[in-house]
Design a protein around this motif. Structure first.
Motif, short mmCIF file in Angstrom:
data_model
loop_
_atom_site.label_atom_id
_atom_site.label_comp_id
_atom_site.label_asym_id
_atom_site.label_seq_id
_atom_site.Cartn_x
_atom_site.Cartn_y
_atom_site.Cartn_z
N HIS A 1 -44.84 -42.63 17.38
CA HIS A 1 -45.19 -43.25 16.00
C HIS A 1 -44.81 -42.15 15.26
O HIS A 1 -44.48 -42.23 13.90
CB HIS A 1 -46.36 -44.04 16.01
CG HIS A 1 -46.51 -44.95 16.64
ND1 HIS A 1 -45.59 -46.10 16.50
CD2 HIS A 1 -47.63 -45.78 17.48
CE1 HIS A 1 -46.06 -47.05 17.28
NE2 HIS A 1 -47.12 -46.93 17.92
N PHE A 2 -45.61 -40.89 15.40
CA PHE A 2 -45.46 -39.77 14.68
C PHE A 2 -43.93 -39.25 14.43
O PHE A 2 -43.66 -38.82 13.41
CB PHE A 2 -46.14 -38.51 15.20
CG PHE A 2 -45.83 -37.15 14.95
CD1 PHE A 2 -46.19 -36.85 13.65
CD2 PHE A 2 -44.96 -36.26 15.39
CE1 PHE A 2 -46.04 -35.38 13.01
CE2 PHE A 2 -44.59 -35.15 15.01
CZ PHE A 2 -45.30 -34.72 13.85
N VAL A 3 -43.17 -39.44 15.37
CA VAL A 3 -41.63 -39.08 15.20
C VAL A 3 -41.01 -40.00 14.06
O VAL A 3 -39.95 -39.85 13.38
CB VAL A 3 -40.91 -39.27 16.40
CG1 VAL A 3 -39.44 -39.02 16.32
CG2 VAL A 3 -41.21 -38.09 17.25
N ASP A 4 -41.60 -41.37 14.13
CA ASP A 4 -40.99 -42.36 13.42
C ASP A 4 -41.54 -41.97 11.70
O ASP A 4 -40.62 -42.09 10.92
CB ASP A 4 -41.37 -43.72 13.58
CG ASP A 4 -40.49 -44.09 14.89
OD1 ASP A 4 -39.78 -43.53 15.37
OD2 ASP A 4 -40.74 -45.35 15.41
N VAL A 5 -42.65 -41.61 11.70
CA VAL A 5 -43.26 -41.39 10.53
C VAL A 5 -42.52 -40.23 9.66
O VAL A 5 -42.30 -40.19 8.51
CB VAL A 5 -44.82 -41.15 10.26
CG1 VAL A 5 -45.40 -40.72 9.18
CG2 VAL A 5 -45.62 -42.33 10.74
N VAL A 6 -42.28 -39.33 10.53
CA VAL A 6 -41.76 -38.08 10.11
C VAL A 6 -39.96 -38.54 9.51
O VAL A 6 -39.60 -37.99 8.72
CB VAL A 6 -41.58 -36.98 11.21
CG1 VAL A 6 -40.67 -35.95 10.68
CG2 VAL A 6 -43.12 -36.23 11.41
N TRP A 7 -39.61 -39.30 10.15
CA TRP A 7 -38.23 -39.62 9.85
C TRP A 7 -38.22 -40.33 8.36
O TRP A 7 -37.24 -40.23 7.55
CB TRP A 7 -37.61 -40.73 10.86
CG TRP A 7 -36.21 -41.27 10.35
CD1 TRP A 7 -36.05 -42.44 9.98
CD2 TRP A 7 -34.96 -40.27 9.96
NE1 TRP A 7 -34.65 -42.51 9.58
CE2 TRP A 7 -34.10 -41.02 9.70
CE3 TRP A 7 -34.98 -39.06 10.37
CZ2 TRP A 7 -32.70 -40.51 9.32
CZ3 TRP A 7 -33.53 -38.54 9.68
CH2 TRP A 7 -32.63 -39.36 9.31
N ILE A 8 -39.45 -41.33 8.23
CA ILE A 8 -39.48 -41.93 6.88
C ILE A 8 -39.67 -40.69 5.67
O ILE A 8 -38.89 -40.78 4.72
CB ILE A 8 -40.68 -42.54 6.80
CG1 ILE A 8 -40.73 -43.76 7.66
CG2 ILE A 8 -40.95 -43.36 5.32
CD1 ILE A 8 -41.85 -44.78 8.07
N ILE A 9 -40.31 -39.70 6.02
CA ILE A 9 -40.51 -38.61 4.97
C ILE A 9 -39.08 -37.77 4.97
O ILE A 9 -38.67 -37.66 3.84
CB ILE A 9 -41.36 -37.52 5.41
CG1 ILE A 9 -42.85 -38.25 5.45
CG2 ILE A 9 -41.39 -36.39 4.63
CD1 ILE A 9 -43.82 -37.47 6.27
N VAL A 10 -38.49 -37.45 5.95
CA VAL A 10 -37.09 -36.99 6.03
C VAL A 10 -35.89 -37.81 5.41
O VAL A 10 -35.25 -37.29 4.45
CB VAL A 10 -36.78 -36.70 7.39
CG1 VAL A 10 -35.27 -36.00 7.51
CG2 VAL A 10 -37.54 -35.46 8.08
N PHE A 11 -35.94 -39.07 5.63
CA PHE A 11 -35.05 -39.81 5.11
C PHE A 11 -35.29 -40.10 3.47
O PHE A 11 -34.34 -39.80 2.51
CB PHE A 11 -35.16 -41.27 5.68
CG PHE A 11 -34.40 -42.38 5.13
CD1 PHE A 11 -33.14 -42.75 5.39
CD2 PHE A 11 -34.74 -43.14 3.91
CE1 PHE A 11 -32.22 -43.51 5.03
CE2 PHE A 11 -33.98 -44.05 3.33
CZ PHE A 11 -32.68 -44.44 3.79
#
Length: 201
Positions: free
Chosen positions: A183-193
């Protein structure tokens, strides 16, 4: 006077009622906090250097929204929750099914990232040394991709031992911690995106 004295006396803590914090929860929390600090540095660096490249190609010229990869990765957060709940209810086959789906979605995201990089490097001639945009782009997106790879390796390990008959039901806490990391990796991707494909363009 006695009431004042009693107010100054610290309460007595019964050792039998006090327990050490769960070391697993503390461990995964410290990992996520540390990784969040690391990603924050890279995100701030990317934002700081937006628009400061002296030569092209520039983000608006070469970047396209990775819609399918993003949908796949964010969907994997849903499938891993379904798998985790299936494990909690003792439904091993259902757990295996949704765990494999999670792995496939994560692999699809990595594949889409690889294809994007191939397009940028081969066709657009954007490398990590081309300009500031290339340096910060590959550093930030590559850092995230490396975390997806680590997560996928652990997901594959759990999937493999489960298929070979390992009693995964005894490892619910570890599955939960791995789910938190994903879930942490997914949340980070939202920020990166948001930073790379919306703000940075």
């Amino acid at each position: 006077m006695a009431s004042v004295s009693s107010a100054l006396v610290p309460p007595v803590i019964d050792p039998a009622q006090w327990k050490l914090p769960d070391r697993g929860i503390i461990g995964i929390a410290c990992l996520i906090i540390t990784e969040s600090a690391l990603f924050s540095i890279f995100v701030v660096g990317y934002i700081f250097y937006i628009g400061k490249s002296l030569n092209g190609p520039y983000p608006k010229d070469v970047l396209h929204f990775p819609v399918l990869g993003t949908i796949a990765l964010l969907s994997s957060s849903v499938t891993i929750v379904i798998a985790e709940r299936a494990l909690e209810h003792g439904r091993r086959a259902l757990f295996q099914l949704w765990w494999i789906v999670t792995i496939l979605l994560g692999a699809f995201f990595l594949g889409s990232t690889a294809m994007e990089w191939h397009q940028l490097i081969v066709n657009e001639h954007l490398t990590i040394s081309t300009n500031l945009f290339g340096t910060t782009f590959y550093s930030l997106v590559g850092l995230h991709a490396s975390h997806v790879i680590v997560g996928l390796l652990f997901l594959l390990l759990v999937g493999a031992v489960t298929l070979f008959g390992f009693p995964i039901e005894t490892q619910k806490r570890r599955v939960m911690f791995l789910s938190w990391y994903w879930h942490f990796v997914d949340v980070v991707w939202i920020i990166v995106f948001t930073v790379v494909y919306i703000v940075g363009r």
